[in-house]
Design an enzyme around this catalytic site. Structure first.
Site, PDB file in Angstrom:
ATOM      1  N   SER A  61       0.795  -1.241   0.000  1.00 24.83           N
ATOM      2  CA  SER A  61       0.000   0.000   0.000  1.00 24.83           C
ATOM      3  C   SER A  61       0.824   1.285   0.000  1.00 24.83           C
ATOM      4  CB  SER A  61      -0.936   0.020   1.202  1.00 24.83           C
ATOM      5  OG  SER A  61      -2.021  -0.824   0.940  1.00 24.83           O
ATOM      6  N   LYS A  64       0.351   3.417  -3.001  1.00 26.00           N
ATOM      7  CA  LYS A  64      -0.879   4.181  -3.275  1.00 26.00           C
ATOM      8  C   LYS A  64      -0.635   5.679  -3.515  1.00 26.00           C
ATOM      9  CE  LYS A  64      -3.853   0.734  -1.051  1.00 26.00           C
ATOM     10  NZ  LYS A  64      -4.503   0.310   0.189  1.00 26.00           N
ATOM     11  N   TYR A 189      -3.028  -2.328 -10.298  1.00 30.33           N
ATOM     12  CA  TYR A 189      -3.010  -2.249  -8.833  1.00 30.33           C
ATOM     13  C   TYR A 189      -2.197  -3.400  -8.225  1.00 30.33           C
ATOM     14  CZ  TYR A 189      -4.567  -2.458  -3.990  1.00 30.33           C
ATOM     15  OH  TYR A 189      -4.584  -2.536  -2.605  1.00 30.33           O
ATOM     16  N   TYR A 240      -4.491   4.003   7.770  1.00 28.55           N
ATOM     17  CA  TYR A 240      -5.847   3.430   7.821  1.00 28.55           C
ATOM     18  C   TYR A 240      -6.594   3.837   9.081  1.00 28.55           C
ATOM     19  CZ  TYR A 240      -3.094   0.573   4.709  1.00 28.55           C
ATOM     20  OH  TYR A 240      -2.236   0.157   3.756  1.00 28.55           O
ATOM     21  N   VAL A 258       1.260  -3.638   3.863  1.00 29.99           N
ATOM     22  CA  VAL A 258       1.302  -4.927   4.554  1.00 29.99           C
ATOM     23  C   VAL A 258       2.588  -5.725   4.278  1.00 29.99           C
ATOM     24  CG1 VAL A 258      -1.195  -5.235   4.866  1.00 29.99           C
ATOM     25  CG2 VAL A 258      -0.103  -6.074   2.781  1.00 29.99           C
TER      26      VAL A 258
HETATM   27  N1  GLN Z   1      -1.979  -5.441  -1.982  1.00 33.27           N
HETATM   28  C1  GLN Z   1      -2.572  -5.309  -0.705  1.00 33.27           C
HETATM   29  C2  GLN Z   1      -4.073  -5.498  -0.766  1.00 33.27           C
HETATM   30  O1  GLN Z   1      -4.679  -5.088  -1.692  1.00 33.27           O
HETATM   31  C3  GLN Z   1      -2.221  -3.974  -0.142  1.00 33.27           C
HETATM   32  C4  GLN Z   1      -2.803  -3.742   1.235  1.00 33.27           C
HETATM   33  C5  GLN Z   1      -1.910  -2.995   2.176  1.00 33.27           C
HETATM   34  O2  GLN Z   1      -0.706  -2.910   2.021  1.00 33.27           O
HETATM   35  N2  GLN Z   1      -2.505  -2.518   3.226  1.00 33.27           N
HETATM   36  O3  GLN Z   1      -4.686  -6.071   0.106  1.00 33.27           O
END
Ligand code: GLN
Length: 304
Positions: A61, A64, A189, A240, A258
């Protein structure tokens, strides 16, 4: 500085025992729970590194905000925010619930999965390969690292198992939020999430934003307004449903992933990259969170 970083890493290594490495994406669970590393860059060109700063991991993420920058350049800020909101949710990063219940029918912000998938679907290109190629080139430009590639195994694992992300994307197509091909958007993505970086690359991205969107050469890539938009969204939504507490305890605009990465920006001062794959319940690096809290307190870094 190195002595301080070493001390802080040692202290926070203990915390990594209390978290877990993400396993819902095949391959991510190969990471070593106790790994912890940091790279810190300042405006004078100093570079401080400690721990597992050289270890490669998938950006997840943390990608993003970078995809958001290119989507803004491709489509203009107003178009992007006509499709994706700018409000925090207080829900988990992969939550689906507000897509239908929100009064304004758009994902709440570009830092949660739904919003990020909508953003990735806005990246321009002839086909999905071309779209991702443009995005990867953009990552290389911002990190000033020409060697970046993506991890095939993690990408195909997420593409195979990312049913909830796929469900959200098709829902957003139905709502008219995604205007281009859903599968192209998802492919971009999943691939952007599997780009492999080190804490140094993340610190470079942080530094790029600290300079309000300029490379180390001084070349301006995004406008001041776009850079400010990214940083404010990182502050309000980047961690988040842990963003509020993080603002209070750390007070540094940050984005987690993550894979264990955190990218932080201290405007006009520092770019920070952290790696620590042991995650807390909200999906943020447990050791990384602790490092930033200690660093912020010791060096008085909170922007507030
Ligand atoms: N690729 C992960 C997902 O879509 C990214 C989520 C994250 O890093 N929080 O679940």
């Amino acid at each position: 500085m190195e002595i301080l970083l070493d001390k802080i890493i040692k202290k926070n290594k203990i915390k990594t025992k209390f978290g877990t490495v993400a396993s819902y994406i095949p391959g991510l669970n190969k990471a070593k729970k106790e790994d912890l590393g940091i790279c810190l860059l300042d405006m004078d060109g100093n570079k401080y590194m400690c721990g597992n700063y050289n270890k490669k991991f998938t950006i997840q993420s943390v990608s993003k905000p970078i995809a958001l920058m290119l989507a803004m350049l491709d489509n203009g800020v107003d178009y992007v925010f006509s499709k994706v909101g700018t409000e925090p949710t207080g829900d988990a990063f992969n939550s689906i619930i507000r897509l239908e219940t929100a009064t304004v029918k758009k994902p709440y912000n570009p830092m949660i999965n739904a919003g990020a998938i909508a953003v990735s679907s806005m990246i321009k290109g002839e086909n999905k390969e071309d779209k991702f190629k443009r995005l990867l080139e953009f990552f290389k430009l911002i990190t000033e690292n020409n060697t970046l590639t993506f991890n095939e195994e993690i990408y195909s694992g997420e593409n195979r198992t990312g049913h909830k992300n796929r469900a959200m994307a098709y829902f957003m197509k139905d709502q008219g939020i995604i205007e281009s091909s859903v599968e192209d958007g998802l492919d971009v993505y999943f691939k952007q999430c599997s780009i492999e970086v080190t804490a140094v690359d993340l610190a470079m991205i942080g530094m790029f934003l600290a300079r309000n969107g300029s490379l180390s050469t001084g070349e301006k890539i995004i406008s001041d307004y776009e850079a400010k938009a990214i940083k404010s969204l990182m502050m309000t939504c980047g961690m988040y449903d842990g963003s509020g507490e993080f603002a209070l305890k750390v007070g540094i605009p940050s984005k987690s992933g993550v894979g264990g990465g955190i990218m932080s920006v201290l405007p006009n001062k520092l770019g920070i990259g952290i790696y620590g794959p042991s995650l807390d319940k909200k999906g943020n690096s447990i050791g990384g969170d602790g490092i930033l809290e200690d660093l912020s307190k010791k060096l008085n870094l909170s922007i507030f």
